[in-house]
Design a protein around this motif. Sequence first.
Motif: not given
Length: 647
Positions: A268-280, A359-368, A443-448
């Motif tokens: 799936i092709k998006g238009n802005n892969s630079n936006y990487k917010p944390n997810i709670m 998907v988040f891990k592939q983008a550099g996130y830590t899943d918890t 300095h870790k992105l997180f997906n919780n």
Amino acid sequence: MQIFKSRYGAFFAFLSYFTIASFIVRTILLIASLKTTSFGLLSILKIYFTGLFFDLGTGLIILTFYAVYLLLMPNRFYQKKWSKLLTIGIFFLLVMITLFSFFAELTFWQEFESRFNFIAVDYLIYTYEVINNINESYPLPLLISGMLILAVAITYLFKRLGVFEQSINSKTPFRQRIIISGSFIAIAVLFLLFVKNSWADNSPNRYDNELSKDGIYSFFAAFRNNELNYHNFYRLIDEKEAYQLVRKQLIDSNTTFDKNDFSIKRTIKGNNSNYKPNIMMITVESLSADFLAHYGNTQKLTPVLDSLADKSIFFSNMYATGTRTVRGMEALTLAIPPTPGSSIVRRDNNEHLFTTGHVFKQAGYTDTFFYGGDGYFDNMNHYFGNNGYNIVDRGRKLLNESFDGTRTLITDGEVKFENAWGICDEDIFNVAIKDADQKFKEHKLFNNFIMTTSNHRPFTYPAGKIAIPEGSREGAVRYTDFAIGEFLKNIKSKPWFENTIVIIVADHCASSAGKNEIDISKYQIPCLVLNMKNIAPMNIKKMSSQLDLFPTLWSLMGWSYTSNFYGKNVLDASYQPRVVLGTYQKLVYMKSDSLVILSPQRKVETYIYNKTKNEQIQAKFPKSLIDEGIAQYQTAYDLFKNGDLKY
């Protein structure tokens, strides 16, 4: 025979009875199957020899505790009169239980032409309905009386043969007992651990496979595996056509499918892969839509959520896929329709799956995964831990099981209130905030994935927080809403808040019971997405599923990613409103107001759903619509069973 004259006489007597009775039941079922199929000589030999293997193994498992008794009881006590009565009592009880099992097998086969499976396990959940159904279908007093008489007769027969007398009077030495009991216990344990019921499934003729099994062993195998074989019990369509139908529903201008025709994997092709917010993501226990004022509630139970709804990306017409927490977890992490049986979270071979966390891990996130109770319950720790998530839970001890991620225990010092189900929502939120602070420092992105517990029986929570006394569902909902409000207040001052999206979504509704067998209104849940950059608040009124949450979110974030999910961006112009939901047996596909319900015995029912009146009106649909529903579940079942959901 000499074996019946030893201490193990009653043991071998029961094993003989069980093997013979199983042979008789298998023969009755085989004769009953002749009206549907035919059997060659090799098929019959396979049925009886494989069946004997399963019967002997099952018989030894049933006798395991008695084998321990025979091993440990000294001769001077074993030869007492009370020991003889106990031996006869154990024998009679086991005969009685197995006779009822055999009768249940015959009636189950009459209905489903199968050995016990997850449908039988499911019946345990609905004990009241099942007992009433049996009572209405059969003369229960006569049935019970007949079983008692037959059990007495079998026990008396072995007594007349002198089995119990010779068993009690024997003086089997302890060394000999170690060899005999030890061997049988070892065989039973090995059988239980390593023999899979699926070993019988080696013939293209389903009747061959089912008749080769032992009913009791099949029951416990189904309980352990938590699933029904979709191909054996539900209507099927051509495999290639099924995948084509699902792909047709998932395709849009940004999607490119793999060349494999039997897959839904796509880019799936998006238009802005630079936006990487944390997810709670706060997954709220049992938060029905009808608790909120936005859905008509007048009790003012959720002032916080109602105030946020108009300030968020609000999925106001979302539906859960099931009625259990593990179903919600499955939908939110795998975005897959609910296949028959229990959730994939509780099944074997559920490691290294293609999850939303992947998907988040592939983008550099830590899943918890955060849970206020013991994540051992419902296999949650195994599922999340072996799918790339770190685990933070209230388990009392660290298990030896290894996970892909780490496991951290919530300490007593972090807990201000807890009940039997887990720590209160305020406490689990504070633990998640503490973890986010640490991740930010590193300095870790997180997906919780945060799973709450307060809106669960016994509905207790800290005193002095809200005006409603504890012990009621209404009070628990109000407290959960309060805790979410406190959580949001606490994180607004955090340095990581500006780049953090907060999702509030229910795992399932508070109740699934309604006037219809599957009450669609009991699956509607709220879902709010907060604090997203450059996206104005909106009310998404299109009917959507839990499966659609992350595909829609990733589209709004502009991400490009690989997808193996059944969810879709609901804001896409090609999106056609549809949901998938179900119970352990019933599988539902609803497209707009057209309702297709799939059931065992390849049954299909079709209705028009009137949401205003919450009514289901029988209607006839074109085959194409029914096939769409079948395709969802048939392909989902195959992808999981074939291992194609793994990355």
